[in-house]
Write an enzyme that holds these catalytic residues in place. Sequence first.
Site, PDB file in Angstrom:
ATOM      1  CG  ASP A  88      13.563  52.552 -45.163  1.00 48.42           C
ATOM      2  OD1 ASP A  88      13.489  51.887 -44.114  1.00 48.42           O
ATOM      3  OD2 ASP A  88      12.578  52.914 -45.826  1.00 48.42           O
ATOM      4  CB  ALA A  89      19.298  52.945 -41.969  1.00 46.49           C
ATOM      5  CB  THR A 148      10.997  58.499 -38.810  1.00 46.54           C
ATOM      6  OG1 THR A 148      11.621  57.438 -38.093  1.00 46.54           O
ATOM      7  CG2 THR A 148      11.210  59.790 -38.047  1.00 46.54           C
ATOM      8  CG  PHE A 187      18.305  53.724 -32.848  1.00 47.24           C
ATOM      9  CD1 PHE A 187      19.009  54.874 -33.193  1.00 47.24           C
ATOM     10  CD2 PHE A 187      17.814  52.923 -33.876  1.00 47.24           C
ATOM     11  CE1 PHE A 187      19.213  55.208 -34.524  1.00 47.24           C
ATOM     12  CE2 PHE A 187      17.999  53.255 -35.207  1.00 47.24           C
ATOM     13  CZ  PHE A 187      18.704  54.411 -35.541  1.00 47.24           C
TER      14      PHE A 187
HETATM   15  P1  ITT Z   1      11.377  54.249 -39.302  1.00 43.32           P
HETATM   16  O1  ITT Z   1      10.131  54.517 -38.510  1.00 43.32           O
HETATM   17  O2  ITT Z   1      12.016  55.500 -39.816  1.00 43.32           O
HETATM   18  O3  ITT Z   1      11.205  53.194 -40.380  1.00 43.32           O
HETATM   19  P2  ITT Z   1      13.129  52.281 -38.019  1.00 43.32           P
HETATM   20  O4  ITT Z   1      13.604  52.237 -36.594  1.00 43.32           O
HETATM   21  O5  ITT Z   1      12.264  51.153 -38.493  1.00 43.32           O
HETATM   22  O6  ITT Z   1      12.439  53.700 -38.217  1.00 43.32           O
HETATM   23  P3  ITT Z   1      14.935  51.832 -40.280  1.00 43.32           P
HETATM   24  O7  ITT Z   1      13.857  51.124 -40.988  1.00 43.32           O
HETATM   25  O8  ITT Z   1      15.669  52.911 -40.992  1.00 43.32           O
HETATM   26  O9  ITT Z   1      14.413  52.450 -38.896  1.00 43.32           O
HETATM   27  O10 ITT Z   1      16.051  50.843 -39.776  1.00 43.32           O
HETATM   28  C1  ITT Z   1      15.820  49.466 -39.627  1.00 43.32           C
HETATM   29  C2  ITT Z   1      16.564  48.950 -38.428  1.00 43.32           C
HETATM   30  O11 ITT Z   1      17.972  49.014 -38.676  1.00 43.32           O
HETATM   31  C3  ITT Z   1      16.333  49.732 -37.144  1.00 43.32           C
HETATM   32  O12 ITT Z   1      15.203  49.257 -36.478  1.00 43.32           O
HETATM   33  C4  ITT Z   1      17.615  49.458 -36.380  1.00 43.32           C
HETATM   34  O13 ITT Z   1      17.519  48.250 -35.692  1.00 43.32           O
HETATM   35  C5  ITT Z   1      18.665  49.326 -37.488  1.00 43.32           C
HETATM   36  N1  ITT Z   1      19.343  50.616 -37.679  1.00 43.32           N
HETATM   37  C6  ITT Z   1      19.159  51.516 -38.685  1.00 43.32           C
HETATM   38  N2  ITT Z   1      19.936  52.592 -38.513  1.00 43.32           N
HETATM   39  C7  ITT Z   1      20.629  52.376 -37.377  1.00 43.32           C
HETATM   40  C8  ITT Z   1      21.576  53.118 -36.649  1.00 43.32           C
HETATM   41  O14 ITT Z   1      21.954  54.337 -37.035  1.00 43.32           O
HETATM   42  N3  ITT Z   1      22.059  52.578 -35.535  1.00 43.32           N
HETATM   43  C9  ITT Z   1      21.683  51.373 -35.117  1.00 43.32           C
HETATM   44  N4  ITT Z   1      20.792  50.607 -35.724  1.00 43.32           N
HETATM   45  C10 ITT Z   1      20.251  51.110 -36.843  1.00 43.32           C
END
Ligand code: ITT
Length: 207
Positions: A73-74, A14, A148
Amino acid sequence: MPNNTVKKTIYFLTNNIHKYEEVKPIAEKYGFQIEMCNDAEKMEIQSNDLLEIAKYAALHAYAKIGKPLMVEDAGLFVHALNGFPGPYSSYVFKTIGYQGILKLLEDTEERKASFRSAVVLIHEPFIITCIGETTGYITTSPRGNRGFGFDPIFVPNDSSKTFAEMTINEKNMFSHRAKAVECAFKKLRKMTELGLKTGISNSIDDK
Ligand code: ITT
């Protein structure tokens, strides 16, 4: 080093330091330490399914790195927007931000939303997958300055605070990520313990 020594480091693919900080105490609780691993090599396929995206990225990275690793992934799924932004949350956050989501919901009373998380953890000979989901609602204005992404506009059920008003420990009591990660490390601990007992520990030694 003896052959059956189990090194307990899991590389977390990540670029998001907040995700790392949320996952760290959970991994430690189960006896593992995580190390952040730059995800420059992370392959992100286009899919509506978070788990498919995470699986592909984890297998692709494992083929290159060959060390125990985890991908998470979220996404935020807003009911009134038919699940948007979902798997496109990263792009949507970068382009319209949480203000854009508030704008899309401006005249909408239906504020229900959920965060979902998909975790894929590879620790030979195991591939572990887990899903976590937290339901709540989208506020009408942002609150809090921790966390975030969409944290300032999401309040989980059974709380009055947004994720951005919570400490990491508080967020971990509610979050989609904590549920998925906890499930993954719980399974990993069980499997590695079983592996040690049954003598297959050599295959999980990442020397
Ligand atoms: P990786 O490098 O791990 O991919 P990322 O920031 O792109 O980090 P994700 O792909 O898991 O993270 O998540 C996609 C977006 O969803 C992320 O940029 C946030 O805007 C939002 N998101 C995911 N989880 C969140 C959380 O716990 N709180 C707030 N926003 C979240």
